[in-house]
Structure formats: C-alpha cells, structure tokens
Design a protein around this motif. Structure first.
Motif, PDB file in Angstrom:
ATOM      1  N   ILE A 195       0.910  -0.747   0.203  1.00 58.42           N
ATOM      2  CA  ILE A 195      -0.272  -0.065   0.102  1.00 58.42           C
ATOM      3  C   ILE A 195       1.064   0.953   0.373  1.00 58.42           C
ATOM      4  CG2 ILE A 195      -1.655   1.271   1.588  1.00 58.42           C
ATOM      5  CD1 ILE A 195      -2.921  -1.285   2.528  1.00 58.42           C
ATOM      6  N   VAL A 196       1.925   1.334   0.528  1.00 57.42           N
ATOM      7  CA  VAL A 196       2.957   2.518   0.946  1.00 57.42           C
ATOM      8  C   VAL A 196       3.784   2.784  -0.312  1.00 57.42           C
ATOM      9  CG1 VAL A 196       4.717   3.999   1.831  1.00 57.42           C
ATOM     10  CG2 VAL A 196       2.943   2.278   3.093  1.00 57.42           C
ATOM     11  N   ILE A 241      -0.046   3.226  -3.700  1.00 60.09           N
ATOM     12  CA  ILE A 241      -0.347   4.515  -3.210  1.00 60.09           C
ATOM     13  C   ILE A 241       0.150   5.629  -2.990  1.00 60.09           C
ATOM     14  CG2 ILE A 241      -2.847   5.147  -2.783  1.00 60.09           C
ATOM     15  CD1 ILE A 241      -3.078   2.268  -3.982  1.00 60.09           C
ATOM     16  N   ASP A 242       0.082   6.584  -3.999  1.00 61.51           N
ATOM     17  CA  ASP A 242       0.560   8.041  -4.073  1.00 61.51           C
ATOM     18  C   ASP A 242      -0.568   8.537  -2.843  1.00 61.51           C
ATOM     19  OD1 ASP A 242       2.750   7.434  -5.196  1.00 61.51           O
ATOM     20  OD2 ASP A 242       1.433   7.587  -7.593  1.00 61.51           O
ATOM     21  N   ARG A 293      -3.925   5.716   0.780  1.00 63.25           N
ATOM     22  CA  ARG A 293      -3.139   5.087   1.795  1.00 63.25           C
ATOM     23  C   ARG A 293      -3.589   4.701   3.530  1.00 63.25           C
ATOM     24  NH1 ARG A 293       1.595   8.308   1.979  1.00 63.25           N
ATOM     25  NH2 ARG A 293       1.699   8.601   0.276  1.00 63.25           N
TER      26      ARG A 293
END
Length: 97
Positions: free
Chosen positions: A64-65, A68-69, A74
């Motif tokens: 996820i980190v 995802i921006d 996030r």
C-alpha cells in the motif's frame, strides 16, 4: 509539495524497518508473558498463526505504501488492513464470527 523519489525511498526504508520491528516485538510479547504468568499458554501453532497474520499485514502495508500516492487513501487502506487483521485475530481467539 512534491517529494523526490530518493527522499520517499529513504523515508520508506526507515518506516519499513520500524514496521517489521514492531511486528516482531508484538510476536515476542506472548513468549515473554508466558515466562511470568500461567494465564498465557501459546503453542507453536499459535506462534505460527500469529507470524502468518503479521507477515500478511506487513506485506500488505508495504504494498500500500509503495504503490498508493494519495495520502488519505493510503491511510484508509492501512487502517482497513489493520482492522481486518484485528477481526481475524479476535475470531481466532474467541470465535465470535
């Protein structure tokens, strides 16, 4: 504010180490508690199940980190992963669900 790729990678490395250290410490807590009280009785299978849950949670958070921006999305996804893991943990502990 834009963050350069190298800066984000450096920050991710620090948080990555902290994440896995936290999960390792959480896995050690029952082992330490078993030394001091008879109320905590984990078997090898319990530690394997906890390690599997922590590994899935850690990998999901890392993915996820990394990919995802958007900060809000996030954070929502990370919270969702943690809540899902807690629900699985509670169900395994007492069989609510």
């Amino acid at each position: 504010m834009t963050v350069s790729t190298s800066s984000r990678a450096t920050d991710l490395g620090r948080w990555r180490l902290a994440l896995w250290a936290l999960l390792g410490v959480l896995l050690l807590l029952p082992a330490i508690a078993m030394l001091f009280t008879d109320e905590v009785r984990w078997t090898g299978a319990d530690f394997i199940a906890a390690a599997a849950i922590f590994a899935v949670v850690g990998c999901a958070i890392e993915l996820i980190v990394r990919f995802i921006d958007q900060a809000v999305l996030r954070m929502a996804l990370v919270c969702g992963v943690i809540l899902a893991a807690l629900a699985i943990w509670a169900d395994g502990a007492v069989g609510i669900l």
